[in-house]
Design a protein around this motif. Structure first.
Motif, PDB file in Angstrom:
ATOM      1  N   THR A 277       0.843  -1.182   0.000  1.00 30.14           N
ATOM      2  CA  THR A 277       0.000   0.000   0.000  1.00 30.14           C
ATOM      3  C   THR A 277       0.883   1.238   0.000  1.00 30.14           C
ATOM      4  OG1 THR A 277      -1.841   1.081   1.122  1.00 30.14           O
ATOM      5  CG2 THR A 277      -0.114   0.158   2.525  1.00 30.14           C
ATOM      6  N   ILE A 278       0.310   2.389  -0.298  1.00 33.04           N
ATOM      7  CA  ILE A 278       1.105   3.617  -0.360  1.00 33.04           C
ATOM      8  C   ILE A 278       1.177   4.246   1.022  1.00 33.04           C
ATOM      9  CG2 ILE A 278       0.743   4.126  -2.802  1.00 33.04           C
ATOM     10  CD1 ILE A 278      -1.540   5.915  -2.053  1.00 33.04           C
ATOM     11  N   ALA A 279       2.347   4.747   1.372  1.00 32.60           N
ATOM     12  CA  ALA A 279       2.568   5.272   2.722  1.00 32.60           C
ATOM     13  C   ALA A 279       1.762   6.539   2.975  1.00 32.60           C
ATOM     14  CB  ALA A 279       4.050   5.550   2.928  1.00 32.60           C
ATOM     15  N   ASP A 280       1.522   7.325   1.929  1.00 30.76           N
ATOM     16  CA  ASP A 280       0.830   8.602   2.133  1.00 30.76           C
ATOM     17  C   ASP A 280      -0.641   8.539   1.730  1.00 30.76           C
ATOM     18  OD1 ASP A 280       1.085   8.458  -0.596  1.00 30.76           O
ATOM     19  OD2 ASP A 280       2.553  10.076  -0.748  1.00 30.76           O
ATOM     20  N   PHE A 281      -1.249   7.354   1.887  1.00 26.90           N
ATOM     21  CA  PHE A 281      -2.677   7.233   1.590  1.00 26.90           C
ATOM     22  C   PHE A 281      -3.447   8.268   2.411  1.00 26.90           C
ATOM     23  CE2 PHE A 281      -6.936   5.590   2.300  1.00 26.90           C
ATOM     24  CZ  PHE A 281      -7.324   5.218   1.019  1.00 26.90           C
ATOM     25  N   THR A 282      -4.372   8.962   1.748  1.00 27.74           N
ATOM     26  CA  THR A 282      -5.031  10.115   2.364  1.00 27.74           C
ATOM     27  C   THR A 282      -6.532  10.038   2.151  1.00 27.74           C
ATOM     28  OG1 THR A 282      -3.091  11.475   1.885  1.00 27.74           O
ATOM     29  CG2 THR A 282      -5.138  12.641   2.378  1.00 27.74           C
ATOM     30  N   GLY A 283      -7.284  10.468   3.167  1.00 31.35           N
ATOM     31  CA  GLY A 283      -8.730  10.608   3.026  1.00 31.35           C
ATOM     32  C   GLY A 283      -9.440   9.272   2.890  1.00 31.35           C
ATOM     33  N   ARG A 435     -12.450  15.632  -1.970  1.00 30.88           N
ATOM     34  CA  ARG A 435     -12.905  16.940  -1.518  1.00 30.88           C
ATOM     35  C   ARG A 435     -11.672  17.831  -1.429  1.00 30.88           C
ATOM     36  NH1 ARG A 435     -15.820  13.483   1.886  1.00 30.88           N
ATOM     37  NH2 ARG A 435     -14.388  13.867   3.629  1.00 30.88           N
ATOM     38  N   PRO A 436     -11.847  19.170  -1.525  1.00 26.73           N
ATOM     39  CA  PRO A 436     -10.672  20.063  -1.522  1.00 26.73           C
ATOM     40  C   PRO A 436      -9.730  19.836  -0.351  1.00 26.73           C
ATOM     41  CG  PRO A 436     -12.621  21.291  -2.177  1.00 26.73           C
ATOM     42  CD  PRO A 436     -13.092  19.915  -1.796  1.00 26.73           C
ATOM     43  N   ALA A 437     -10.282  19.668   0.858  1.00 23.08           N
ATOM     44  CA  ALA A 437      -9.409  19.490   2.028  1.00 23.08           C
ATOM     45  C   ALA A 437      -8.597  18.208   1.918  1.00 23.08           C
ATOM     46  CB  ALA A 437     -10.263  19.477   3.305  1.00 23.08           C
ATOM     47  N   ILE A 462      -3.705  24.971  -6.649  1.00 25.77           N
ATOM     48  CA  ILE A 462      -3.079  23.832  -7.330  1.00 25.77           C
ATOM     49  C   ILE A 462      -4.038  22.647  -7.372  1.00 25.77           C
ATOM     50  CG2 ILE A 462      -1.289  22.059  -7.095  1.00 25.77           C
ATOM     51  CD1 ILE A 462       0.595  24.287  -6.132  1.00 25.77           C
ATOM     52  N   VAL A 463      -4.633  22.301  -6.227  1.00 24.67           N
ATOM     53  CA  VAL A 463      -5.511  21.126  -6.224  1.00 24.67           C
ATOM     54  C   VAL A 463      -6.784  21.395  -7.020  1.00 24.67           C
ATOM     55  CG1 VAL A 463      -4.559  20.266  -4.069  1.00 24.67           C
ATOM     56  CG2 VAL A 463      -6.627  21.683  -4.010  1.00 24.67           C
ATOM     57  N   ARG A 464      -7.222  22.661  -7.065  1.00 28.06           N
ATOM     58  CA  ARG A 464      -8.387  22.985  -7.906  1.00 28.06           C
ATOM     59  C   ARG A 464      -8.057  22.772  -9.370  1.00 28.06           C
ATOM     60  NH1 ARG A 464     -10.359  26.636 -11.184  1.00 28.06           N
ATOM     61  NH2 ARG A 464      -8.495  27.955 -11.066  1.00 28.06           N
TER      62      ARG A 464
END
Length: 1019
Positions: A277-283, A435-437, A462-464
């Motif tokens: 799995t990826i270490a920086d999995f987010t959300g 989501r943006p956050a 950037i994320v937008r």
């Protein structure tokens, strides 16, 4: 001060602007522009801010000629106060160095941390974060500078987030069982936001769980009454659900709607084929919980199968592997993994079975030759075992079925772009973009949180620009990580160029274009063509008939191709609109990819023809819907020059226009860009009646100006005439009341229509010019134009024009004090309007007749006219018309001694201020001034009336200003004769200008009662 002495400085905007240096407040002086400049820099702290942005902060859209030099001077003064090292000059602009010591940035960070803790059910931690975030507020954000458009937008964003934090805080407090402790603050917040139903729902629960059931029910009743009285709506289902639960005595109602606790893990893992799995999995907390709950082992007749679908790059594989690793101990007999290439490949299925059989201990020499035999052996080996099978990146059901175990003790987790609807018993989970956050959090994990939190605005941009797509955010983060010398603004600037964005979102194997290309190549030729052509539309979303128009095909064929795009997750279902039509849209990056393909594979001629068909379709339907609206300012024109007529039935014109509102705005802009001036002005004109009825004046003005420019460039005299007419009416009726520009456009339209022989259009334009002359204080010119308009309309049999001219003439004669002639015209207009009927005009005529009757003393008849006007305004759904009539109705109630007077006037003032309707605000203030004086509150009466005078003066409305000044003089007459004399003299000058002899005579007499110069006032 030395640099060492300046080492700590804090900037605060969540309340009055203040700077704290080493624990002491820094005096910033009283120069408002200097403080506003600092506020603008703080709103973009720790990132370069362009001169253009700061100019917009200081002067909005009205900079002086000296703006550039003024800005430089203000920056210089600010650097002297803060220190040169705090305010730096960069190639991209000015940079305020805060080291993150800005209360707004800290608030956003704490809000995000609290939300993350809340989502993982760490309620104590969440409560601390939310409390710290809310405690940063000292008052409204950027409160001193809400006249600055950029700062007002930033303030609104912060206030909306603050409200969200309060909602989460309330939910968190209830989850912790702190019902009584939360009551005081929750009640205060709910009172401050009376229309925020979720806050009232939490308040009701807190009251009920604190043993105060009666108060909880009273709270619901108060909210229900407020919503009904003010907005004409019922409480939401959520609020009703809480109310019903309290009535039942059930305190288990849960507003969070979150999944339950995760099951405990245990056991051993063999074999273990899962990729890391990826270490920086987010959300994805909710999705993870859903999959874990579904896949947690239990003995079933059939295996549990979960399928994750979604567009390329959305993170399906990352989510699947993350969940699979978390559940590894729950499947002690092993985890198997099969990865496909994203294309249909029967051979790959056979190879996958062979590989898994070998892992399960089957000797290579004994692996069956056929896929069916391999499947049978595979299922036999898995019987009774607890194993998890991950099947990644499938294209259709044929790849999956042979790999499914037969044992109910096994779990299967599938990923693929299409939704596998052909599989029975599957639990589907559609994965959308972050989501943006969540996207910002991923960017921070890749690049380093310090860099992201130091420039939150650029990170959000950037994320937008990455469309919140995880793969794109990873590519942008990798680019930043590889260039630590780059500020976030550098990458944001690169991504703003739409032509190069897909190229920039490519680092090593992370490439958005390649990911989307896999889905594109799997489409049929017709679906690829539709994909390309739809992307060229400016419309934010569209209905199915638009696909038929761009393909020049039947609706049935278009629906099939739309289905392909939806299945491939290259198009998104945007919901069902109020007319019952399905609507579709592109994610931004997918749209860019599609346009990239269109440029390579479709000719400019093909694209132009497709867009013309779609735009023509919108025109046909808009004209069709326009004929079904209950009111209008202008007649419906035929749709001319269209090449496609959609077969769409419009049963509800209001619903159709609301659904297509954004598409119509975009269509006008696209027609202008294509040089299709005829389509452009007709599209703009087709929405005018709708825009007027719903008070969408910004839409009306922007589309009319676009179309006017297009017609001027093309030398289209007829289109230019209609757009001048439409724009003049918009400027006159809208909240800006730009009468001078309206008059200029109206007179130009008169000349053009006359030269074209367009009699109806000329009558419309003459009416507009006449009204502008009335407001300007030139009644003789006004009446001349209106008389000519009436004659033209009668000659042409143009009933709408006759009604408009009659009621405007009635208004003009009333302004001049000629009640008898005003009544003749108004009653003539009333008869004509009732025959058709013309509801918008009837509403206005009843309003003016009510005013005339009230001035004549016929209060009961006046009330009847005003009441009928309100009924018509509501049937037209015209907010502006209703709040125009309410002050008159309220004042009539006052004169009748009806207790409803104050309630109606207070309501009209609140509504006018809520919607920024300055004309109606002044009317309400004038009426309230009379009421306060009648009830003995002299000071309030003077304050209300004086405020009304200022607004009328601001709006350049001499008649209404004169009336208000006359009332103000009467209020001062017994207490301050000098003030009375000043007010009456000013009023008399205005009525002289308006040729209103009756008012001039009365004011002359009034002035003599306070020692006015009799000769002076007669001159």
């Amino acid at each position: 001060m030395s640099r060492a002495e300046r080492h700590w400085m804090r900037f605060e905007v969540l309340g009055p602007l203040q700077v704290i240096h080493d624990g002491r407040h820094t005096f910033l002086g009283n120069a408002r522009k200097l403080r506003m400049l600092l506020a603008g820099l703080i709103s973009r702290a720790d990132q370069p801010v362009s001169s253009d942005f700061l100019t917009a902060v200081l002067w909005s859209h009205r900079p002086p000629v000296s703006a550039r030099s003024n800005l430089q001077s203000y920056v210089h003064q600010l650097r002297l106060q803060l220190g040169a090292e705090r305010l730096l000059r960069k190639p991209e602009g000015y940079l305020l160095v805060t080291h993150g010591e800005v209360d707004a940035a800290q608030f956003r960070k704490l809000a995000a941390e609290g939300t993350a803790a809340f989502d993982r059910r760490s309620h104590e931690s969440a409560g601390r974060c939310f409390r710290r975030a809310l405690d940063l507020w000292r008052g409204p954000a950027f409160a001193e500078f809400l006249d600055s458009e950029p700062l007002a937008e930033e303030a609104l964003s912060l206030e909306q987030l603050r409200l969200t934090v309060y909602e989460r805080w309330a939910e968190n407090e209830l989850a912790l069982g702190r019902h009584a402790e939360a009551l005081a603050e929750l009640r205060e917040v709910a009172r401050a936001h009376p229309y925020q139903e979720s806050l009232h729902a939490h308040l009701m629960l807190a009251l009920y769980r604190s043993g105060r059931q009666t108060e909880a029910l009273e709270t619901y009743a108060a909210v229900r009454d407020l919503l009904g009285d003010e907005l004409g709506i019922e409480p939401s289902p959520m609020l009703r659900r809480v109310h019903e639960a309290i009535l039942r005595g059930d305190d288990r109602v849960d507003l969070s709607a979150r999944s339950g606790a995760w099951p405990p893990a245990g056991g051993t893992v063999v074999p273990r084929q899962l990729p890391p799995t990826i270490a920086d999995f987010t959300g994805r907390d909710e999705e993870v919980a859903t999959l874990r709950d579904a896949l947690s082992p239990d003995w079933h007749q059939a295996p549990t199968i979960c399928a994750i679908s979604g567009m390329g790059g959305v993170g399906k594989t990352a989510l699947a592997l993350h969940v699979a690793h978390q559940l590894a101990d729950a499947f002690p007999d092993g985890q198997l993994y099969v990865g496909f290439s994203g294309t249909v490949d029967r051979i790959a299925v056979g190879r996958a079975l062979e590989s898994m059989l070998r892992v399960l201990g089957v000797d290579g020499s004994t692996v069956p030759g056929s896929i069916d035999d391999r499947t049978a052996l595979f299922r036999s080996l898995l019987a009774g075992k607890r194993m998890l099978i991950v099947i990644d990146n499938v294209t259709d059901e044929s790849q999956v079925v042979p790999l499914l175990p037969g044992s109910g003790s096994c779990g299967v987790l599938i990923t693929g772009r299409p939704r596998l609807t052909g599989l029975a018993g599957v639990r589907h989970l559609h994965l959308d973009v972050f989501r943006p956050a969540q996207a910002i959090e991923l960017l921070a994990r890749i690049t380093g949180s310090d860099q992201v939190w130091a420039a939150p605005g650029e990170a959000a941009e950037i994320v937008r620009l990455c469309d919140h797509l995880p793969l794109a955010v990873r590519a942008a983060g990798a680019r930043l990580a590889s260039r630590p010398d780059w500020p976030l603004s550098r990458v944001a600037d690169l991504l703003r160029d739409e032509r190069r964005r897909l190229d920039e979102l490519a680092v090593g194997d992370l490439t958005v274009r390649a990911s989307l290309g896999l889905s594109y190549t799997a489409l049929s030729p017709s679906a690829r063509r539709l994909y390309c052509l739809l992307s060229e539309l400016y419309a934010p979303d569209f209905a199915g008939w638009v696909a038929a128009a761009v393909l020049d095909a039947s609706l049935e064929e278009a629906e099939r191709r739309l289905g392909e795009l939806l299945s491939a997750n290259l198009l998104t279902f945007a919901g069902t609109d109020a007319t019952g039509q399905s609507r579709y849209r592109f994610h931004d990056l997918i749209r860019l990819h599609a346009r990239d393909r269109a440029e390579a594979e479709a000719s400019p001629q093909e694209i132009h023809a497709a867009m013309s068909r779609a735009l023509g379709g919108w025109l046909v339907l808009a004209r069709r819907a326009d004929t079904r609206l209950p009111g209008r300012v202008f007649p419906t024109l035929p749709a001319e020059g269209v090449t496609h007529e959609p077969h769409v039935e419009i049963s509800d014109a209001w619903a159709w226009f609301e659904a297509e509102r954004g598409a119509l705005r975009a269509s006008v802009a696209q027609a202008a860009a294509l040089g299709a001036d005829e389509l452009c002005w007709q599209l703009a004109d087709a929405a005018v009646n709708f825009f007027e009825l719903r008070d969408y004046y910004d839409d009306w003005e922007s589309t009319s100006r676009l179309a006017l420019d297009a017609c001027e460039r093309a030398g289209n005299a007829r289109g230019r005439a209609f757009m001048l007419r439409d724009l003049a009416e918009c400027l006159r009726m809208g909240p800006r009341h730009a009468e001078e520009e309206a008059l200029e456009h109206g007179l130009s339209a008169v000349a053009l229509f006359e030269s074209l022989g367009e009699v109806n259009g000329e009558a419309d334009a003459r009416i507009l010019a006449g009204m502008a002359f009335l407001v300007r204080g030139e009644p003789r010119k006004a009446v001349a134009y209106l008389d000519a308009a009436l004659a033209k309309a009668r000659e042409a049999g143009y009933v709408l024009g006759q009604v408009e001219a009659e009621w405007q003439l009635g208004y003009g004669h009333w302004i001049q004090g000629d009640i008898e002639r005003a009544t003749v015209h108004l009653e003539a207009g009333l008869r004509l309007a009732e025959d058709v009927p013309l509801l918008s005009q009837l509403c206005r005529i009843h309003t003016l007749l009510g005013i005339v009757r009230r001035e004549e003393g016929g209060l009961v008849e006046a009330e009847a006219h005003f009441t009928r006007g309100v009924e018509l305004a509501r049937s037209l759904r015209s907010r502006s018309s209703e709040i125009t009539i309410l002050p008159h109705l309220g004042m009539t109630y006052v004169k009748l001694g009806d207790s409803r007077g104050r309630h109606v006037l207070d309501r009209s003032l609140r509504a006018a201020r809520r919607w920024g309707a300055r004309f109606q605000e002044a009317m309400s203030l004038s009426a309230l001034g009379e009421l306060e004086q009648a009830e003995g509150r002299h000071a309030l009466a003077v304050a209300h009336t004086a405020a009304a005078v200022e607004i009328w003066r601001e709006l350049a409305s001499p008649f209404h200003e004169g009336q208000a000044l006359k009332s103000l003089g009467a209020l001062h007459a017994t207490t301050d004769p000098d003030q009375a004399r000043t007010a009456w003299s000013a009023a008399r000058r205005l009525f002289v200008q308006l040729d209103n002899h009756a008012e001039v005579k009365e004011l002359t007499a009034l002035l003599e009662t306070v020692g006015g110069d009799a000769e002076g006032v007669r001159r």
